[in-house]
Design a protein around this motif. Structure first.
Motif, PDB file in Angstrom:
ATOM      1  N   LEU A  11       0.823  -1.214   0.000  1.00 25.49           N
ATOM      2  CA  LEU A  11       0.000   0.000   0.000  1.00 25.49           C
ATOM      3  C   LEU A  11       0.851   1.255   0.000  1.00 25.49           C
ATOM      4  O   LEU A  11       1.740   1.418   0.845  1.00 25.49           O
ATOM      5  N   TYR A  93      -1.161  -1.070  -4.275  1.00 22.55           N
ATOM      6  CA  TYR A  93      -2.383  -0.268  -4.172  1.00 22.55           C
ATOM      7  C   TYR A  93      -2.046   1.177  -3.832  1.00 22.55           C
ATOM      8  O   TYR A  93      -1.060   1.459  -3.147  1.00 22.55           O
ATOM      9  N   TRP A  95      -3.621   4.681  -2.113  1.00 23.48           N
ATOM     10  CA  TRP A  95      -4.645   5.292  -1.263  1.00 23.48           C
ATOM     11  C   TRP A  95      -4.339   6.781  -1.173  1.00 23.48           C
ATOM     12  O   TRP A  95      -3.429   7.194  -0.477  1.00 23.48           O
ATOM     13  N   LEU A 114      -7.143  -6.121   1.656  1.00 26.40           N
ATOM     14  CA  LEU A 114      -6.446  -6.129   0.372  1.00 26.40           C
ATOM     15  C   LEU A 114      -5.754  -7.465   0.106  1.00 26.40           C
ATOM     16  O   LEU A 114      -5.510  -7.817  -1.053  1.00 26.40           O
ATOM     17  N   SER A 121      -9.695  -5.114  -6.873  1.00 25.21           N
ATOM     18  CA  SER A 121      -9.160  -4.037  -7.716  1.00 25.21           C
ATOM     19  C   SER A 121      -9.469  -2.672  -7.119  1.00 25.21           C
ATOM     20  O   SER A 121      -8.805  -1.688  -7.419  1.00 25.21           O
ATOM     21  N   ILE A 167      -9.437   3.290  -2.519  1.00 24.15           N
ATOM     22  CA  ILE A 167      -8.158   2.613  -2.730  1.00 24.15           C
ATOM     23  C   ILE A 167      -8.297   1.777  -3.999  1.00 24.15           C
ATOM     24  O   ILE A 167      -9.335   1.147  -4.216  1.00 24.15           O
ATOM     25  N   GLU A 169      -6.116  -0.625  -7.295  1.00 26.73           N
ATOM     26  CA  GLU A 169      -4.917  -1.317  -7.744  1.00 26.73           C
ATOM     27  C   GLU A 169      -4.190  -0.454  -8.774  1.00 26.73           C
ATOM     28  O   GLU A 169      -4.753  -0.101  -9.811  1.00 26.73           O
ATOM     29  N   ARG A 170      -2.965  -0.126  -8.489  1.00 30.51           N
ATOM     30  CA  ARG A 170      -2.218   0.823  -9.315  1.00 30.51           C
ATOM     31  C   ARG A 170      -2.073   0.356 -10.760  1.00 30.51           C
ATOM     32  O   ARG A 170      -2.266   1.148 -11.690  1.00 30.51           O
TER      33      ARG A 170
END
Length: 314
Positions: A11, A93, A95, A114, A121, A167, A169-170
């Protein structure tokens, strides 16, 4: 600055900040005791002074924190900072976190959610108010997952604009960064990324119990920016790019909820005598008609929107 261990970063807490040292300190003091090696903090500071830079140096000696200095733009500063932070993040992830404060155990709760398989996702994190702990930003109870992206739109709607509640998923968002940059200055580049993530196949979850606290905001109070342009026009334009990626009914329900909030805010601001944003005497009715004429509630709101200020005060 203190470095992460070799453990994978799950994260990235991404904090855009501008001349708010007290809010930054409050957020960091709530994060500090909950940090684990799977978490990093990335700060983008566009301040006109060094107050946050000094605080960042202090905290970086204690937790993994990367401090990045930016330049405040006259337009689109927050958009630019948010997209920049997504690109800089190293965690699985992202945030975005503003001037709120985490409640005790929040990071442990978020990380455990997570880690659940299959990987989510998107995660919506509910919150409460510093003033009223019983209040919630969204009407969600317990923990769970939405059926799909359509249900996310129906149940959360404009709450997706709440920066600190989402939040994602990058890797799912990165392909949309370039397109999102077209909306710098709309205040909703972040919303573009969220719609993009939600329009894909994935698992979309929520934590119903509040995990952080925010300052209460009076929906009828005057704003320091043009709220009408942002929430009526810009929200519609950004969302409209994705109308073919979602169920028509769900998409329209989200926009209908947004419109309901807009016209009620206009009435309240005009009745209170505000002259800017929602309360101005500009040609906003023409704009509303252009965007929302095909919503049944528009025809209910129309006669009320046409009332003069003295009658609204009554």
């Amino acid at each position: 600055m203190k470095k992460n261990s070799t453990k994978e970063i799950i994260l990235s807490i991404c904090m855009p900040t501008y001349n708010q040292p007290d809010a930054f300190r409050r957020a960091m003091e709530s994060i500090l005791p909950q940090m684990t090696p799977e978490i990093e903090i990335v700060v983008r500071d566009d301040s006109t002074n060094d107050e946050i830079a000094k605080l960042a140096r202090f905290y970086a000696e204690r937790v993994p924190l990367r401090y990045l200095r930016g330049v405040k733009l006259l337009k689109g500063g927050l958009d630019t900072a948010m997209l920049f932070l997504v690109e800089e993040a190293r965690g699985k992830y992202v945030w975005w976190f503003g001037d709120e404060a985490l409640m005790s155990g929040a990071l442990s709760k978020v990380l455990s959610t997570l880690r659940k398989r299959p990987d989510p996702s998107f995660l919506y994190v509910n919150s409460s108010s510093f003033v009223d702990f019983s209040a919630r930003s969204a009407d969600l109870k317990g923990d769970g997952c939405f059926r799909d992206g359509n249900e996310v739109l129906e149940r959360l709607g404009r709450r997706l604009t709440f920066l600190s509640a989402t939040i994602f998923e990058r890797e799912k968002a990165l392909p949309a960064i370039a397109a999102a940059k077209r909306y710098i200055g709309y205040e909703f580049s972040n919303l573009y990324l969220l719609f993009y993530v939600l329009s894909q196949l994935g698992r979309f979850c929520y934590i119903g119990e509040p995990q952080f606290l925010s300052d209460p905001k009076d929906p009828q109070a005057p704003l320091s920016y043009d709220g009408f342009q942002v929430f009526c026009v810009n929200f519609f334009l950004v969302a409209n790019e994705f109308k073919r990626r979602f169920n028509r009914r769900s998409f329209k329900r989200m926009l209908a909820e947004n419109f309901g909030s807009i016209w009620r805010t206009i009435l309240a601001h005009r009745a209170k005598g505000y002259k800017s944003s929602f309360g101005s005497d500009s040609s906003k009715l023409k704009i509303i008609a252009k965007l929302y004429w095909n919503f049944p509630e528009f025809w209910i709101a129309l006669p009320l929107l046409l009332l003069p200020r003295p009658l609204l005060k009554i």
